[in-house]
Design a protein around this motif. Structure first.
Motif, short mmCIF file in Angstrom:
data_model
loop_
_atom_site.label_atom_id
_atom_site.label_comp_id
_atom_site.label_asym_id
_atom_site.label_seq_id
_atom_site.Cartn_x
_atom_site.Cartn_y
_atom_site.Cartn_z
N UNK A 79 0.69 -1.14 -0.16
CA UNK A 79 -0.15 -0.23 -0.07
C UNK A 79 0.76 1.34 0.11
N UNK A 80 0.48 2.18 -1.01
CA UNK A 80 1.45 3.47 -0.97
C UNK A 80 2.36 3.49 -2.12
N UNK A 81 3.02 2.40 -2.16
CA UNK A 81 4.08 2.21 -3.40
C UNK A 81 3.59 1.73 -4.40
N UNK B 74 13.06 -6.90 2.81
CA UNK B 74 13.61 -5.66 3.02
C UNK B 74 12.51 -4.47 2.85
N UNK B 75 11.44 -4.86 2.30
CA UNK B 75 10.29 -3.73 1.87
C UNK B 75 9.16 -3.74 2.87
N UNK C 183 3.66 -1.87 7.61
CA UNK C 183 3.49 -2.17 6.32
C UNK C 183 2.21 -2.64 6.18
N UNK C 184 1.31 -2.25 5.07
CA UNK C 184 -0.02 -3.13 4.92
C UNK C 184 0.14 -3.39 3.47
N UNK C 185 -0.16 -4.72 3.12
CA UNK C 185 0.01 -5.32 1.84
C UNK C 185 -1.47 -5.82 1.42
N UNK C 186 -1.88 -5.50 -0.07
CA UNK C 186 -3.27 -5.83 -0.32
C UNK C 186 -3.28 -6.80 -1.37
#
Length: 81
Positions: free
Chosen positions: A4-6, A31-32, A37-40
């Motif tokens: 999310x975001x990038x 590393x990311x 951190x949110x992952x969709x």
């Protein structure tokens, strides 16, 4: 999944269910994915928040979804070879 975001592509392998919707996972590239951190996945059908980082490079993720988790996984995921 997508960060999310990038919009960076993130691959997640579920290793072990810890409790409720929390999972021990391996992510690539690790590393990311930092705590928070949110992952969709699947246009928001499933989302995961990194709640902690393990020493061996694993990540603990808390899953959010509508419906039955294993049905959502069958729809969105694939088994590694």
């Amino acid at each position: 999944g997508v960060k999310e975001g990038t919009g960076a592509k993130i691959e997640v392998l579920l290793l072990k269910q810890l409790e409720n919707d929390e999972w021990e996972t391996l992510v690539k590239p690790a590393k990311r994915v930092k705590t928070g951190t949110v992952i969709q996945f699947g246009d928001g059908k499933l989302s995961a928040v990194c709640i902690s980082e393990a020493d061996h490079g694993g990540r603990m993720l808390k899953m959010s979804y509508d419906g039955i988790f294993h049905e959502v996984l069958d729809e969105l995921g694939e088994m590694p070879l």
